[in-house]
Design an enzyme around this catalytic site. Structure first.
Site, PDB file in Angstrom:
ATOM      1  N   ARG A  70      -0.852 -10.900 -86.950  1.00 37.32           N
ATOM      2  CA  ARG A  70      -0.460 -12.628 -87.136  1.00 37.32           C
ATOM      3  C   ARG A  70      -0.737 -13.235 -86.520  1.00 37.32           C
ATOM      4  O   ARG A  70      -0.007 -13.910 -84.914  1.00 37.32           O
ATOM      5  CB  ARG A  70       1.477 -12.396 -86.330  1.00 37.32           C
ATOM      6  CG  ARG A  70       2.274 -13.956 -87.367  1.00 37.32           C
ATOM      7  CD  ARG A  70       3.586 -14.244 -87.253  1.00 37.32           C
ATOM      8  NE  ARG A  70       4.604 -13.732 -87.371  1.00 37.32           N
ATOM      9  CZ  ARG A  70       4.812 -13.441 -88.286  1.00 37.32           C
ATOM     10  NH1 ARG A  70       4.445 -14.633 -89.100  1.00 37.32           N
ATOM     11  NH2 ARG A  70       5.634 -12.426 -88.816  1.00 37.32           N
ATOM     12  N   LYS A 178       5.493   8.121 -83.794  1.00 31.55           N
ATOM     13  CA  LYS A 178       6.601   8.726 -83.612  1.00 31.55           C
ATOM     14  C   LYS A 178       7.550   6.802 -83.002  1.00 31.55           C
ATOM     15  O   LYS A 178       6.350   6.199 -82.858  1.00 31.55           O
ATOM     16  CB  LYS A 178       6.966   9.626 -82.330  1.00 31.55           C
ATOM     17  CG  LYS A 178       7.117   9.170 -81.013  1.00 31.55           C
ATOM     18  CD  LYS A 178       7.477  10.439 -79.817  1.00 31.55           C
ATOM     19  CE  LYS A 178       7.728  10.024 -78.372  1.00 31.55           C
ATOM     20  NZ  LYS A 178       8.454   9.060 -78.352  1.00 31.55           N
ATOM     21  N   HIS A 208       1.191  12.145 -79.792  1.00 31.20           N
ATOM     22  CA  HIS A 208      -0.189  12.386 -78.799  1.00 31.20           C
ATOM     23  C   HIS A 208       0.059  13.873 -77.276  1.00 31.20           C
ATOM     24  O   HIS A 208      -1.284  13.802 -77.057  1.00 31.20           O
ATOM     25  CB  HIS A 208       0.371  10.910 -77.585  1.00 31.20           C
ATOM     26  CG  HIS A 208       1.023  11.031 -76.958  1.00 31.20           C
ATOM     27  ND1 HIS A 208       2.366   9.910 -77.259  1.00 31.20           N
ATOM     28  CD2 HIS A 208       0.869  11.605 -75.345  1.00 31.20           C
ATOM     29  CE1 HIS A 208       3.273   9.823 -75.782  1.00 31.20           C
ATOM     30  NE2 HIS A 208       2.606  10.739 -74.436  1.00 31.20           N
ATOM     31  N   LYS A 212      -3.435  16.126 -75.127  1.00 30.49           N
ATOM     32  CA  LYS A 212      -3.691  16.892 -74.849  1.00 30.49           C
ATOM     33  C   LYS A 212      -4.220  18.691 -73.869  1.00 30.49           C
ATOM     34  O   LYS A 212      -4.039  18.561 -74.219  1.00 30.49           O
ATOM     35  CB  LYS A 212      -2.410  16.831 -72.957  1.00 30.49           C
ATOM     36  CG  LYS A 212      -1.839  15.210 -73.140  1.00 30.49           C
ATOM     37  CD  LYS A 212      -0.632  14.989 -72.734  1.00 30.49           C
ATOM     38  CE  LYS A 212       0.232  13.872 -72.065  1.00 30.49           C
ATOM     39  NZ  LYS A 212      -0.618  13.168 -71.246  1.00 30.49           N
ATOM     40  N   GLU A 246       9.969  12.861 -65.136  1.00 31.20           N
ATOM     41  CA  GLU A 246       9.754  10.720 -65.286  1.00 31.20           C
ATOM     42  C   GLU A 246       9.717   9.990 -63.629  1.00 31.20           C
ATOM     43  O   GLU A 246      11.354  10.597 -63.855  1.00 31.20           O
ATOM     44  CB  GLU A 246       9.218  10.475 -66.331  1.00 31.20           C
ATOM     45  CG  GLU A 246       9.027  10.666 -67.884  1.00 31.20           C
ATOM     46  CD  GLU A 246       8.856   9.988 -68.878  1.00 31.20           C
ATOM     47  OE1 GLU A 246       8.012   8.378 -69.029  1.00 31.20           O
ATOM     48  OE2 GLU A 246       9.922   9.864 -69.467  1.00 31.20           O
ATOM     49  N   ASP A 265      13.534  10.582 -78.193  1.00 32.07           N
ATOM     50  CA  ASP A 265      12.779  10.215 -77.465  1.00 32.07           C
ATOM     51  C   ASP A 265      11.561  11.228 -77.379  1.00 32.07           C
ATOM     52  O   ASP A 265      10.390  11.212 -77.439  1.00 32.07           O
ATOM     53  CB  ASP A 265      13.300   9.482 -76.205  1.00 32.07           C
ATOM     54  CG  ASP A 265      11.544   8.287 -75.414  1.00 32.07           C
ATOM     55  OD1 ASP A 265      11.141   8.243 -76.472  1.00 32.07           O
ATOM     56  OD2 ASP A 265      11.581   8.335 -74.466  1.00 32.07           O
ATOM     57  N   HIS A 270       7.535  15.879 -78.334  1.00 30.56           N
ATOM     58  CA  HIS A 270       6.723  16.527 -77.957  1.00 30.56           C
ATOM     59  C   HIS A 270       7.403  17.977 -76.562  1.00 30.56           C
ATOM     60  O   HIS A 270       6.733  18.641 -77.357  1.00 30.56           O
ATOM     61  CB  HIS A 270       7.176  15.610 -75.868  1.00 30.56           C
ATOM     62  CG  HIS A 270       6.582  14.321 -76.517  1.00 30.56           C
ATOM     63  ND1 HIS A 270       5.649  13.623 -77.430  1.00 30.56           N
ATOM     64  CD2 HIS A 270       7.005  12.507 -76.314  1.00 30.56           C
ATOM     65  CE1 HIS A 270       5.400  12.869 -77.463  1.00 30.56           C
ATOM     66  NE2 HIS A 270       6.305  12.111 -76.201  1.00 30.56           N
ATOM     67  N   LYS A 368      14.591  10.718 -67.023  1.00 33.85           N
ATOM     68  CA  LYS A 368      14.023   9.865 -66.049  1.00 33.85           C
ATOM     69  C   LYS A 368      14.705   9.884 -64.300  1.00 33.85           C
ATOM     70  O   LYS A 368      16.079  10.001 -64.681  1.00 33.85           O
ATOM     71  CB  LYS A 368      14.015   7.883 -67.169  1.00 33.85           C
ATOM     72  CG  LYS A 368      13.600   8.847 -68.121  1.00 33.85           C
ATOM     73  CD  LYS A 368      13.370   6.572 -69.027  1.00 33.85           C
ATOM     74  CE  LYS A 368      12.200   7.179 -69.739  1.00 33.85           C
ATOM     75  NZ  LYS A 368      10.678   6.856 -69.892  1.00 33.85           N
TER      76      LYS A 368
END
Length: 515
Positions: A70, A178, A208, A212, A246, A265, A270, A368
């Site tokens: 847009r 995803k 993704h 790897k 992470e 998530d 994964h 995390k």
């Protein structure tokens, strides 16, 4: 024929054996249409991946990037944005001559997803590219957009006939990012929605992590060597640990993350995909259908803990310190409700009900604000059945381990016992460490670079199919149902998760590997 993207002399060899994977795989002339091209994914991953592919000479003459968003832009405006994104995110050396060739193949169509005229213009542009750039009707539609926008975009592609292979005279593919739904019913609904417009063979669901190099190396490690596969079973393996840690918080993803949590998530996609690659049987060939079939068998054999309270742990980070920096707690993050019960950490003990893996626990954890960023798969072997040494000489000897480091410092570590130099028979753990960066002179492509190329070629090997996605939700949904109404365990930012996660393994005489 439009402007070429390959280096001078880089052409598709008509005598090339398409089955010879040693040779560069070059797609047919085609277009990649990116919906949501102004978003983070397109700017940080997709456009840099396109440049890197062009720089390696892996894109055909007549390849076109067609952005849709847009914006009241012309081709030049989009070209400028793409240049900045490619220059910032490229992993291969920058070459102006490569960009100059690529820039001539960058187009833009502006409009909203419910704008019929904009999609009519998009269809006309694709038709024009047949003669101006020789794409022969080949196009991949990349949905770099929220799942809520899928229905209207799919409806527009169906209305205009852009998803119709027969009408286009070439191939038409769709790439879906995803999350693949938020539970089993929504995943089925999403799959049905996509399959109503595109044929199943033309749907590419991107995870993704599967792009790897180190993830793909799990298959090479197992099936290209006779050293490991004979030991890859319950007779020799004590347990398997899969860790995705992470050190960062949720950043700007509060809206998505607080509705999803760590399990939805990363565990559903994964980490279950990593588990499937580790546990699958050897496929009859390195073919997409064969590999998917073996992964699906594993996913169907997964068992969840009978007692979720002792076999799983959910956590939520409190304020703390990570790498010497003060970190706020999850509830202090921007746009997070003060009473949120969403987990930022999850640990689960899973089993696989088949002969190879009977009684072998698969411990999976993700979180995390942990001490450092690392993703790894650790195969923990059983202790030798008899040790003819004094007990005091074995105090520093642990279990043999084979560890695949997915990121960072990609490589493989083999941990085993060896005699310490000296006059006594003291045996201690040592490690043999293989690192990709030191062992290979070839540069490793970024995950999206590999996956974009596979989409354009039509290779579905690294893309989960609908059955895998739905089966993964059948693992996660019972856990989510059991967790409903419970609060996550607290842990301080900079710690390796809640104390309860350590206790989960301690009850079985094990401990988390020091990642």
């Amino acid at each position: 024929m439009g402007p070429g993207l390959s280096n001078e002399g880089d052409t598709v060899n008509p005598l090339r054996d398409p089955q010879d994977r040693r040779l560069p795989r070059i797609p047919e002339p085609c277009a990649m249409v990116i919906f949501g091209v102004t978003g983070d994914l397109a700017q940080k991953k997709l456009i840099p991946a396109v440049y890197d592919l062009a720089n390696r000479g892996l894109l055909p003459p007549g390849f076109v990037v067609l952005g849709f968003a847009r914006r009241d832009w012309g081709d030049g405006d989009f070209e400028s944005l793409a240049y900045q994104a490619a220059r910032k995110g490229a992993r291969t050396p920058w070459r102006d001559e490569v960009w100059s060739r690529l820039a001539g193949n960058i187009k833009f169509v502006g409009g909203s997803f419910d704008d019929d005229e904009a999609f009519d213009s998009l269809a006309e542009t694709l038709d024009e590219l047949r003669s101006t750039h020789g794409i022969a009707g080949n196009a991949a539609f990349y949905f770099s957009i929220p799942p809520a926008a899928f229905p209207v975009v799919l409806k527009q592609l169906a209305r205009t006939g852009m998803a119709d292979n027969a009408k286009s005279g070439g191939w038409r593919r769709v790439v879906v990012e995803k999350p693949f739904g938020s539970d089993l019913p929504s995943a089925k609904s999403l799959n049905d929605l996509v399959d109503d417009v595109f044929t199943r063979e033309d749907v590419f669901r991107i995870d993704h992590y599967l792009g790897k190099e180190t993830v793909q190396n799990i298959m090479a490690l197992r099936f290209a060597n006779n050293l490991f596969e004979p030991l890859w079973n319950s007779k020799y393996v004590d347990s398997v640990q899969i860790t995705m840690a992470e050190d960062v918080g949720i950043g700007s993803r509060a809206g998505f993350y607080d509705a999803a949590g760590a399990a939805r998530d990363v565990l559903q996609n994964h980490l279950l995909q990593l588990l499937a690659l580790v546990a699958m049987e050897e496929p009859t060939s390195f073919d997409a259908a064969e590999i998917r079939a073996e992964k699906l068998k594993v996913l169907r054999a997964i068992t969840v803990p009978k007692d979720v309270s002792t076999g799983t742990v959910r956590g939520q980070y409190l304020p703390g310190w990570v790498a010497g920096q003060r970190a706020v707690g999850y509830l202090e993050e921007k746009d997070i409700p003060p009473d949120s019960t969403t987990e930022s950490y999850v640990a689960v003990r899973l089993g696989i009900q088949n002969r190879r893996w009977a009684e072998v626990p698969f411990y999976i954890r993700a979180g995390k604000r942990l001490p450092r960023r690392v993703t790894e798969v650790a195969i923990i072997f059983k202790r030798a059945p008899h040790l003819p040494f004094n007990a005091t000489d074995m105090e520093m000897l642990g279990n043999n381990q084979l560890v695949v480091r997915v990121q960072p410092d990609e490589g493989v570590v083999l941990k085993f016992g060896a005699k310490v130099p000296g006059t006594t028979m003291e045996v201690r753990d040592i490690a043999m460490d293989f690192q990709y960066g030191e062992a290979f002179t070839e540069s490793s492509p970024e995950a999206y670079e590999r996956l974009v190329l596979d989409v354009l070629i039509g290779d579905r090997t690294l893309f989960p199919d609908a059955a895998e996605v739905e089966q993964s939700w059948q693992v996660i949904d019972p856990l989510e149902a059991a967790w409903r109404g419970t609060r996550p365990e607290p842990y301080r930012a900079g710690e390796w998760g809640p104390r309860a996660a350590d206790e989960m393994l301690e009850r079985e005489g094990r401990a988390w590997r020091r990642a």
